[in-house]
Design a protein around this motif. Structure first.
Motif, short mmCIF file in Angstrom:
data_model
loop_
_atom_site.label_atom_id
_atom_site.label_comp_id
_atom_site.label_asym_id
_atom_site.label_seq_id
_atom_site.Cartn_x
_atom_site.Cartn_y
_atom_site.Cartn_z
N PRO A 151 1.03 -1.12 0.17
CA PRO A 151 -0.02 0.10 -0.01
C PRO A 151 0.82 1.43 0.25
CG PRO A 151 -0.08 -1.09 2.04
CD PRO A 151 0.78 -2.06 1.38
N HIS A 152 0.10 2.32 -0.53
CA HIS A 152 0.86 3.73 -0.41
C HIS A 152 0.80 4.42 0.82
CE1 HIS A 152 0.94 3.59 -5.39
NE2 HIS A 152 1.66 2.83 -4.61
N ARG A 153 0.44 3.80 1.84
CA ARG A 153 0.20 4.36 3.24
C ARG A 153 1.03 3.50 4.33
NH1 ARG A 153 -2.98 6.75 0.43
NH2 ARG A 153 -4.94 7.43 0.45
N ARG A 154 1.51 4.12 5.33
CA ARG A 154 2.21 3.34 6.24
C ARG A 154 1.38 2.36 7.23
NH1 ARG A 154 1.53 5.27 11.58
NH2 ARG A 154 0.75 7.54 11.76
N LEU A 155 1.92 1.23 7.36
CA LEU A 155 1.44 0.00 8.08
C LEU A 155 2.28 -0.04 9.47
CD1 LEU A 155 0.25 -2.51 5.37
CD2 LEU A 155 -0.99 -0.70 6.70
N VAL A 156 3.35 0.73 9.50
CA VAL A 156 4.11 0.84 10.83
C VAL A 156 4.44 2.16 11.33
CG1 VAL A 156 6.69 0.02 11.31
CG2 VAL A 156 5.60 -1.00 9.57
N SER A 157 4.33 2.20 12.58
CA SER A 157 4.56 3.39 13.36
C SER A 157 5.58 3.05 14.49
CB SER A 157 3.27 4.05 14.00
OG SER A 157 2.80 3.20 14.98
N CYS A 158 6.28 4.22 14.74
CA CYS A 158 7.83 4.06 15.67
C CYS A 158 7.51 4.92 16.83
CB CYS A 158 8.91 4.38 14.79
SG CYS A 158 10.38 4.29 15.68
N ALA A 159 7.78 4.24 17.98
CA ALA A 159 8.20 4.92 19.27
C ALA A 159 9.55 5.26 19.38
CB ALA A 159 7.46 4.20 20.38
N ARG A 160 9.81 6.60 19.11
CA ARG A 160 11.51 6.90 18.83
C ARG A 160 12.15 6.76 20.27
NH1 ARG A 160 12.25 12.21 15.06
NH2 ARG A 160 11.34 11.44 13.22
N LYS A 161 11.57 7.20 21.47
CA LYS A 161 12.31 7.27 22.63
C LYS A 161 12.29 5.87 23.11
CE LYS A 161 10.30 11.92 23.21
NZ LYS A 161 9.59 12.82 24.00
N ALA A 162 11.14 5.11 23.07
CA ALA A 162 11.20 3.88 23.46
C ALA A 162 11.92 2.69 22.70
CB ALA A 162 9.67 3.43 23.85
N ARG A 163 12.14 3.11 21.48
CA ARG A 163 12.68 2.00 20.38
C ARG A 163 11.72 1.02 20.30
NH1 ARG A 163 18.90 2.66 19.27
NH2 ARG A 163 19.08 4.95 19.40
N LEU A 164 10.49 1.31 19.94
CA LEU A 164 9.35 0.00 19.58
C LEU A 164 8.89 0.38 18.21
CD1 LEU A 164 7.34 0.67 22.93
CD2 LEU A 164 9.23 -1.01 22.65
N LEU A 165 8.36 -0.72 17.75
CA LEU A 165 7.79 -0.73 16.46
C LEU A 165 6.37 -1.25 16.38
CD1 LEU A 165 10.47 -1.81 13.92
CD2 LEU A 165 9.41 0.56 14.29
N LEU A 166 5.25 -0.47 15.77
CA LEU A 166 4.00 -1.06 15.92
C LEU A 166 3.62 -1.47 14.70
CD1 LEU A 166 1.30 -1.56 17.62
CD2 LEU A 166 0.61 0.61 16.68
N PHE A 167 3.23 -2.51 14.20
CA PHE A 167 2.96 -3.19 13.02
C PHE A 167 1.29 -3.49 13.02
CE2 PHE A 167 7.38 -5.64 13.50
CZ PHE A 167 7.95 -4.57 12.81
N GLN A 168 0.89 -2.88 11.76
CA GLN A 168 -0.53 -2.95 11.61
C GLN A 168 -0.85 -3.95 10.54
OE1 GLN A 168 -2.88 0.75 10.78
NE2 GLN A 168 -3.93 -0.61 9.18
N PHE A 169 -1.79 -5.17 10.93
CA PHE A 169 -2.22 -6.08 10.18
C PHE A 169 -3.88 -6.10 9.93
CE2 PHE A 169 1.40 -7.68 12.28
CZ PHE A 169 2.35 -8.26 11.40
N VAL A 200 1.30 4.34 17.56
CA VAL A 200 1.99 4.17 19.00
C VAL A 200 2.86 5.67 19.25
CG1 VAL A 200 4.15 3.51 18.02
CG2 VAL A 200 3.70 2.81 20.43
N SER A 201 2.72 5.91 20.62
CA SER A 201 3.07 7.24 21.00
C SER A 201 4.59 7.16 20.97
CB SER A 201 2.51 7.84 22.25
OG SER A 201 3.12 6.65 23.33
N PRO A 202 5.34 8.35 20.90
CA PRO A 202 6.74 8.47 20.78
C PRO A 202 7.47 7.90 22.29
CG PRO A 202 5.96 10.50 20.07
CD PRO A 202 4.96 9.77 20.46
N CYS A 203 6.61 7.81 23.39
CA CYS A 203 7.02 7.40 24.75
C CYS A 203 6.72 5.76 24.78
CB CYS A 203 6.61 8.15 25.69
SG CYS A 203 4.61 7.90 25.99
N GLY A 204 5.96 5.23 23.84
CA GLY A 204 5.76 3.85 23.88
C GLY A 204 4.49 3.64 24.68
N SER A 205 3.89 4.65 25.46
CA SER A 205 3.07 4.15 26.55
C SER A 205 1.45 4.42 26.18
CB SER A 205 3.23 5.15 27.66
OG SER A 205 4.65 5.32 28.24
N TRP A 206 1.33 4.84 25.05
CA TRP A 206 0.00 4.71 24.35
C TRP A 206 0.00 4.03 22.83
CZ3 TRP A 206 -3.71 7.01 27.40
CH2 TRP A 206 -3.21 7.89 28.49
#
Length: 686
Positions: free
Chosen positions: A332-350, A397-403
């Motif tokens: 897709p031409h849309r993002r299915l991944v988001s990143c929590a930079r500070k917590a170094r987490l990745l959220l994958f969307q299925f 996912v929030s940058p801090c990884g808490s939400w």
């Protein structure tokens, strides 16, 4: 380009859904596509084939056919037995009508776009009138035994051809009676298996074209019921068929992944007698080609390998342009991944769940290109499953990884994530505000205190996140002149002053978060917006368009920057502009304010605004190639674009800190191993 520590992520287990059916809009500017998971996508052919609209799937909806009717309205039908009209502004199902004949296998629209014919499981062909606000049942045509797998209108609207098992028939629309019935396997000796008519086309000269499970494309005189021509193109089924507007070209797709073009050509030079000739075979797919379409300049095919392939007809292309490029779209031409930079987490969307992962880490250092050993492996922390049949529209996912937040067609969900050592707990936030659903894009603020929700009619909701786990609605931003289109892109500034929103009408609005009012609108451009981002220091809005142009707009000054005007006056490199994959993500390095980081599916680029733009005579080459040149040659190639093509296909890239990147890849062979086995073909010498 500089050296980065790169987290190369290949554990995003996305398996794209196969293509089930295609439909070109009457004006030829849009292509509708339905996937096997029920999702419907709309590609804008005039905006460099950008995927401008996506309506997520539904477990109870399997779309077997799509049709464009008068007024650019899109209808779908499938095995649920319902006829659906899609709202292309709100990206949802607008109306649903029970077809009344069980599962619907096929649907076709007449030449004026005012009537729909559906082929049903019970053997009936039903007519519906397209009226304002929906469709209205008109009549049943003659019902016979056996499901109707394909239907096609004659251009006059007086007759309909319908294909079933072993037979096709021609129905008179005015009387509703079957006036011709033709056995398609009559000429085959000692038939021991049934012949399925997979696709049918009714030409204006009275010829009926069928494709069947015996691998044949056949041409029939419907009035006499006689076979005019037969072409065996495959040892297995010919599944799909489409005819050009001038009826001088046909494209067919097979279960071996091959597509073929037939052209109506004179028997000899200067002769008025013409015959259908198989002219061009193509092998762009590995699995069943379930859908084909024929535009004025291209042959379009979609397969169960999830690929959409646009093959240009070079004889129809009179100058070098985007129409002259072979294109393959899988992701897709849309993002299915988001990143929590500070917590170094990745959220994958299925389609029906989310996965939260913690990146691995290393304590080693090494040279450029060296693979470093991990001291901590990537860790799968949480899986959130969406209840019900609806697929997920968007997530973040929030940058801090808490939400973590996500939305379906009818529900918006917000979760609070707690980390205690190696233990992770997730708690759903109760009583979230009742917003105008669905949400089309979600964006947390840089300090994780607010959540922006893209909604219908150009609106953006701002939610305040509360400790220990709650939220409240703060404000809803709307464009001053109103809009009927949904917002599909969001970008917020690091200082918390601005948010930018892009709607389906391609208008970009900027809102002031401190005064809660509309700030300005970016001047309209003639192409779709594919990615936006706000610079963390200058608050300049960087915009990527589907024609590969880049603009930089100063939000405080409400005008394009001097660099942006220079780019438009000087022009971008021709190789850059000829790319066919849209920019899907933009980010920045705060330690190097002149750097813009962006990527598409096939390349990652660092654009250094402090360096001169390349001339068309300069080589726009990959960094790995550049490193192999002598120092003097490298200095001559010094320009603003630093391109890396090592990571492919690239679904997501972001900067974790000034020296660290994360790259999310999904190698094609990784997901193809999870697809059903294709039809095996004997290859010479094996």
């Amino acid at each position: 380009m500089g050296e980065f520590e790169v987290h190369r992520v290949r554990f995003f287990g996305l398996v794209p859904a196969g293509v089930r059916c295609l439909a070109c809009a009457p004006r030829g500017d849009r292509l509708a596509l339905a996937r096997t998971n029920g999702a419907v996508e709309v590609y804008n052919l005039t905006a460099n084939y950008f995927q401008e609209k996506v309506i997520p799937g539904h477990e109870a909806r399997v779309v077997e056919a799509l049709c464009w009717t008068a007024g650019e309205r899109l209808f779908g039908a499938g095995l649920s037995g319902d006829i659906l009209e899609y709202d292309l502004a709100r990206l949802c199902v607008a109306h649903s009508v029970d077809g009344g004949g069980g599962p619907i296998w096929s649907m076709a629209v007449n030449s004026s776009g005012t009537q729909l014919a559906i082929g049903c499981e019970d053997g009936s062909v039903k007519l519906y009138q397209v009226v304002p606000g929906g469709i209205q049942f008109e009549r049943n045509l003659d019902r016979r035994k056996g499901r109707v797998l394909c239907v096609s209108w004659h251009s006059s609207g007086s007759h309909i051809a319908a294909g079933s098992i072993d037979v096709f028939r021609v129905l008179d629309v005015s009387s509703g009676q079957t006036i011709q019935r033709v056995m398609v396997n009559y000429h085959v000796q000692k038939v021991k298996r049934e012949c399925i008519v997979w696709s049918i086309a009714f030409l204006s000269n009275g010829t009926v074209v069928t494709s069947d499970s015996f691998g044949r494309v056949q041409f029939w005189d419907w009035e006499r019921g006689t076979l005019l021509e037969s072409h065996t193109v495959s040892t297995s089924s010919v599944l799909s068929l489409a005819v050009s507007e001038k009826e001088d070209s046909i494209v067919v797709g097979t279960s071996t992944g091959a597509t073929y073009q037939f052209q109506l050509l004179p028997v000899k030079m200067g002769s008025l007698e013409k015959r259908w000739v198989r002219t061009k075979p193509f092998q762009h797919h590995t699995h069943d080609v379930r859908a084909v379409a024929h535009s004025s300049t291209a042959l379009i095919s979609g397969g169960l390998d999830a690929q959409l392939v646009i093959r240009p007809l070079m004889e129809k292309v009179h100058k070098k342009s985007y129409d002259a490029v072979l294109r393959k779209f899988t992701f897709p031409h849309r993002r299915l991944v988001s990143c929590a930079r500070k917590a170094r987490l990745l959220l994958f969307q299925f389609s029906q769940h989310l996965e939260l992962w913690r990146l691995g880490s290393t304590e080693e250092t090494g040279k450029d290109g060296e693979v470093l050993p991990l001291c901590r492996m990537p860790e799968h922390l949480v899986q959130l499953k969406s209840k019900g049949p609806e697929h997920i529209y968007c997530s973040c996912v929030s940058p801090c990884g808490s939400w973590v937040a996500y939305s379906t067609a009818s529900r918006f969900h917000l979760y609070r994530v707690h980390y205690e050592g190696d233990n992770v707990s997730v708690k759903k936030v109760p009583k979230v505000p009742k917003l105008l659903l669905p949400a089309y894009q979600l964006q947390f603020s840089s300090n994780s205190s607010s959540l922006f929700v893209a909604s219908a009619r150009g609106s953006v909701h701002m939610l305040q996140l509360l400790e220990p786990g709650g939220c409240k609605h703060v404000h809803t931003f709307r464009p001053p002149s109103g809009s009927s289109e949904a917002v599909y892109l969001l970008a917020s500034s690091s200082d918390g002053h601005w948010v930018a929103a892009v709607g389906g009408d391609w208008a970009i609005h900027v809102y002031n978060l401190k005064r809660f009012k509309h700030h300005c609108m970016v001047p309209m451009y003639s192409c779709a917006v594919t990615a936006i981002a706000i610079h963390p220091i200058t608050n300049n809005l960087v915009i990527a368009y589907s024609d590969q142009q880049l603009f930089e707009f100063s939000i405080p000054e409400k005008q394009y920057t001097a660099w942006s005007r220079m780019v438009q006056n000087y022009g971008l490199h021709k190789v850059w502009l000829e790319r066919d994959s849209p920019i899907t993500h933009i980010t920045f390095n705060p330690k190097k304010p002149s750097h813009i980081l962006l990527h598409d599916t096939y390349m990652f680029c660092v654009l250094d605004k402090s360096l001169p733009l390349p001339d068309n005579s300069d080589l726009l080459i990959n960094q790995s190639t550049l490193k192999q040149l002598p120092e003097t040659a490298r200095q001559r190639q010094l320009h603003a674009f630093k391109i890396c093509k090592k990571f492919q296909p690239l679904l997501f890239a972001d900067l974790l800190d000034e020296n660290c990147l994360v790259m999310v890849e999904r190698p094609v062979m990784d997901y193809k191993t999870q697809l059903p086995l294709p039809v095996q073909q004997k290859k010479f010498g094996t």
